[in-house]
Design an enzyme around this catalytic site. Structure first.
Site, PDB file in Angstrom:
ATOM      1  N   HIS A  74      45.372  53.246  44.964  1.00  0.00           N
ATOM      2  CA  HIS A  74      45.967  53.560  43.658  1.00  0.00           C
ATOM      3  C   HIS A  74      45.459  52.613  42.586  1.00  0.00           C
ATOM      4  O   HIS A  74      45.129  51.454  42.879  1.00  0.00           O
ATOM      5  CB  HIS A  74      47.496  53.579  43.715  1.00  0.00           C
ATOM      6  CG  HIS A  74      48.148  52.267  44.010  1.00  0.00           C
ATOM      7  ND1 HIS A  74      48.501  51.369  43.030  1.00  0.00           N
ATOM      8  CD2 HIS A  74      48.540  51.694  45.177  1.00  0.00           C
ATOM      9  CE1 HIS A  74      49.078  50.316  43.572  1.00  0.00           C
ATOM     10  NE2 HIS A  74      49.107  50.479  44.881  1.00  0.00           N
ATOM     11  N   ASP A  76      47.151  51.996  39.522  1.00  0.00           N
ATOM     12  CA  ASP A  76      48.148  51.358  38.638  1.00  0.00           C
ATOM     13  C   ASP A  76      48.572  50.009  39.201  1.00  0.00           C
ATOM     14  O   ASP A  76      48.363  49.707  40.379  1.00  0.00           O
ATOM     15  CB  ASP A  76      49.376  52.257  38.450  1.00  0.00           C
ATOM     16  CG  ASP A  76      50.140  52.492  39.748  1.00  0.00           C
ATOM     17  OD1 ASP A  76      49.486  52.789  40.777  1.00  0.00           O
ATOM     18  OD2 ASP A  76      51.375  52.356  39.744  1.00  0.00           O
ATOM     19  N   ASP A 130      46.562  44.520  44.297  1.00  0.00           N
ATOM     20  CA  ASP A 130      47.383  45.691  44.624  1.00  0.00           C
ATOM     21  C   ASP A 130      47.211  46.686  43.482  1.00  0.00           C
ATOM     22  O   ASP A 130      47.889  46.587  42.483  1.00  0.00           O
ATOM     23  CB  ASP A 130      48.841  45.269  44.788  1.00  0.00           C
ATOM     24  CG  ASP A 130      49.773  46.431  45.064  1.00  0.00           C
ATOM     25  OD1 ASP A 130      49.279  47.531  45.330  1.00  0.00           O
ATOM     26  OD2 ASP A 130      51.002  46.213  45.007  1.00  0.00           O
ATOM     27  N   GLU A 164      51.548  54.772  41.736  1.00  0.00           N
ATOM     28  CA  GLU A 164      52.124  54.476  43.050  1.00  0.00           C
ATOM     29  C   GLU A 164      53.313  53.533  42.897  1.00  0.00           C
ATOM     30  O   GLU A 164      54.315  53.672  43.585  1.00  0.00           O
ATOM     31  CB  GLU A 164      51.064  53.826  43.954  1.00  0.00           C
ATOM     32  CG  GLU A 164      51.481  53.688  45.415  1.00  0.00           C
ATOM     33  CD  GLU A 164      52.223  52.399  45.733  1.00  0.00           C
ATOM     34  OE1 GLU A 164      52.768  52.302  46.834  1.00  0.00           O
ATOM     35  OE2 GLU A 164      52.265  51.480  44.880  1.00  0.00           O
ATOM     36  N   GLU A 165      53.196  52.583  41.970  1.00  0.00           N
ATOM     37  CA  GLU A 165      54.221  51.537  41.850  1.00  0.00           C
ATOM     38  C   GLU A 165      55.541  52.070  41.312  1.00  0.00           C
ATOM     39  O   GLU A 165      56.559  51.402  41.395  1.00  0.00           O
ATOM     40  CB  GLU A 165      53.720  50.397  40.938  1.00  0.00           C
ATOM     41  CG  GLU A 165      52.448  49.718  41.431  1.00  0.00           C
ATOM     42  CD  GLU A 165      52.656  48.916  42.707  1.00  0.00           C
ATOM     43  OE1 GLU A 165      53.782  48.867  43.214  1.00  0.00           O
ATOM     44  OE2 GLU A 165      51.656  48.345  43.186  1.00  0.00           O
ATOM     45  N   ASP A 187      46.141  49.752  51.029  1.00  0.00           N
ATOM     46  CA  ASP A 187      47.123  49.286  50.048  1.00  0.00           C
ATOM     47  C   ASP A 187      48.052  48.237  50.660  1.00  0.00           C
ATOM     48  O   ASP A 187      49.128  47.976  50.133  1.00  0.00           O
ATOM     49  CB  ASP A 187      47.929  50.516  49.563  1.00  0.00           C
ATOM     50  CG  ASP A 187      48.789  50.204  48.358  1.00  0.00           C
ATOM     51  OD1 ASP A 187      48.507  49.204  47.663  1.00  0.00           O
ATOM     52  OD2 ASP A 187      49.749  50.951  48.121  1.00  0.00           O
ATOM     53  N   HIS A 369      52.591  41.834  43.195  1.00  0.00           N
ATOM     54  CA  HIS A 369      53.617  41.935  42.132  1.00  0.00           C
ATOM     55  C   HIS A 369      54.029  40.551  41.657  1.00  0.00           C
ATOM     56  O   HIS A 369      55.192  40.340  41.306  1.00  0.00           O
ATOM     57  CB  HIS A 369      54.872  42.701  42.593  1.00  0.00           C
ATOM     58  CG  HIS A 369      54.587  44.077  43.083  1.00  0.00           C
ATOM     59  ND1 HIS A 369      55.591  45.010  43.260  1.00  0.00           N
ATOM     60  CD2 HIS A 369      53.437  44.696  43.409  1.00  0.00           C
ATOM     61  CE1 HIS A 369      55.046  46.144  43.698  1.00  0.00           C
ATOM     62  NE2 HIS A 369      53.737  45.963  43.797  1.00  0.00           N
TER      63      HIS A 369
HETATM   64 ZN   LIG Z   1      50.028  49.042  46.141  1.00  0.00          ZN
END
Ligand SMILES: [Zn+2]
Length: 399
Positions: A74, A76, A130, A164-165, A187, A369
């Site tokens: 992903h 994003d 990520d 995805e997030e 991921d 994150h």
């Molecule tokens: Zn991810």
């Protein structure tokens, strides 16, 4: 192009997703990067590379009769931490803490990375490993694979996804149209992870309807919705909160409260790997609500429970060659594979239930994150080799 060059280019795009957006992808910048990736897939020699407004896909034919394997990442990044103006920095890591201008990554977090070149942000933003580490690994693998003899590889699909997030990564994916037999999301975290067990997940909204009256004359009349919401909350088992659980232990978590005396709302999430225990948790909520409605009057409490995603293990267990092949691919590139239950979900879980069995592999990144997110370049290189090995394995595998 080297994997780190690609990676640093991708993280220069601020692709933070936005929960409150009405559009899909939720932010325009994701579409910009997805279009660029379509161009890049085309330029490395992939067929049918295109961004359809939601997803970027491409195809590379391999040995006749071999399965079609889809590799997915992903674009994003998490809205929890800023992803704007990321200043990617490479450190030749020899040991000790990495002191960034705005944060410090401790030696204990870096203990497996001595002797690697570690990419970090400047500590004021996340890094975006990520999942741009996954994108970079897949792209680098594809550039090499197009130059190989078609009979040495299986049929290959690539898919890059948005959002995805915020839980919408594969919302509109048409698995039939995608035309793959199964896939791998790239991921996960540290190198070697193979994930195929995730939570069963539901959202719970509890609404309490109260009755307001001047507090001075409230005796036996006022129904304070906030008090009643707290009473519901107090019925949930304290030991089953995220802060008190790990491994295969499920939980209830309150994540938002709003309202006043007349009306109050609580938002919860419910998680459990085990379907039976997951259903028991939801049943417990229903019986607590029933009990409270008997106590305070029908309709005082309204609970809405909505399932979000399910544990993919049931589906992966029927396609266990996916895990065996991933283990073999890691071993062939000199990495010890390990499987741990995910305490969350993945796009692969949703794809598995849509008909595309899809475990999740590591990216090589750490501290997702977070402002201390980092990824060793060597791990991204290894992941691109893992993709290449998988493609070789499936060139000669009947599934
Ligand atoms: Zn991810």
């Amino acid at each position: 192009m080297k994997v780190e060059e690609r990676f640093i280019k991708y993280v220069s795009f601020d692709t933070t997703s936005d929960e409150n957006s009405e559009t899909y992808p939720s932010t325009h910048s994701q579409s910009v990067l997805l279009s660029l990736l379509a161009e890049e897939l085309k330029s490395v020699g992939m067929s049918n590379a295109a961004f359809d407004g939601k997803y970027t896909t491409a195809y590379l034919p391999g040995k006749k009769g071999s399965p079609t394997v889809c590799f997915i990442s992903h674009v994003d990044t998490s809205p929890d931490v800023s992803g704007k103006d990321i200043k990617a920095t490479i450190t030749d890591y020899k040991g000790g803490d990495i002191v960034l201008p705005y944060a410090t990554i401790s030696a204990s977090e870096l203990k497996d990375c001595v002797g690697t070149r570690v990419i970090t942000s400047d500590g004021s933003t996340l890094l975006g490993a990520d999942d741009k580490a996954g994108v970079a690994a897949i792209m680098t693998a594809m550039e090499k694979l197009v130059k190989t003899d078609p009979s040495s590889r299986c049929n290959i699909k690539v898919m890059f996804t948005p959002d995805e997030e915020i839980g919408n990564g594969v919302r509109d994916v048409d698995v039939r149209a995608l035309g793959a037999d199964f896939g791998y999301t790239i991921d996960g975290g540290p190198l070697g992870e193979i994930e195929y067990e995730n939570f069963n997940a539901a959202g719970l909204e509890v609404t309490v309807f109260g009755r307001s009256i001047h507090p001075g004359s409230a005796k036996n009349i006022m129904k304070n919705a906030i008090d009643l919401l707290f009473e519901f909350h107090s019925l949930l088992p304290v030991e089953q909160r995220p802060v008190n659980t790990e491994g295969y232990e499920g939980f209830y978590m309150i994540k938002g409260v709003s309202g006043g005396v007349e009306k109050a709302e609580g938002s919860y999430i419910i998680r459990d790997h085990d379907m039976h225990k997951f259903n028991q948790k939801k049943e417990f909520v229903r019986s607590a609500i029933e009990f409270l409605n008997r106590k305070y009057g029908e309709g005082t409490f309204v609970a809405e429970i909505k399932d979000s995603y399910y544990n993919m293990s049931d589906i992966i267990n029927k396609n266990f060659h996916l895990i065996e092949s991933a283990r073999l691919a890691f071993e062939r590139v000199g990495v010890t594979p390990k499987s741990i239950p995910i305490r969350g979900g993945t796009d692969g879980a949703m794809l598995s239930y849509k008909g595309l069995p899809c475990p999740n592999l590591s990216t090589g990144g750490y501290n997702f994150h977070s402002r201390t997110e980092f990824v060793p370049i060597e791990s991204m290189e290894k992941m691109s080799e893992v993709v290449i090995e998988l493609v070789r394995i499936y060139a000669n595998k009947n599934t």
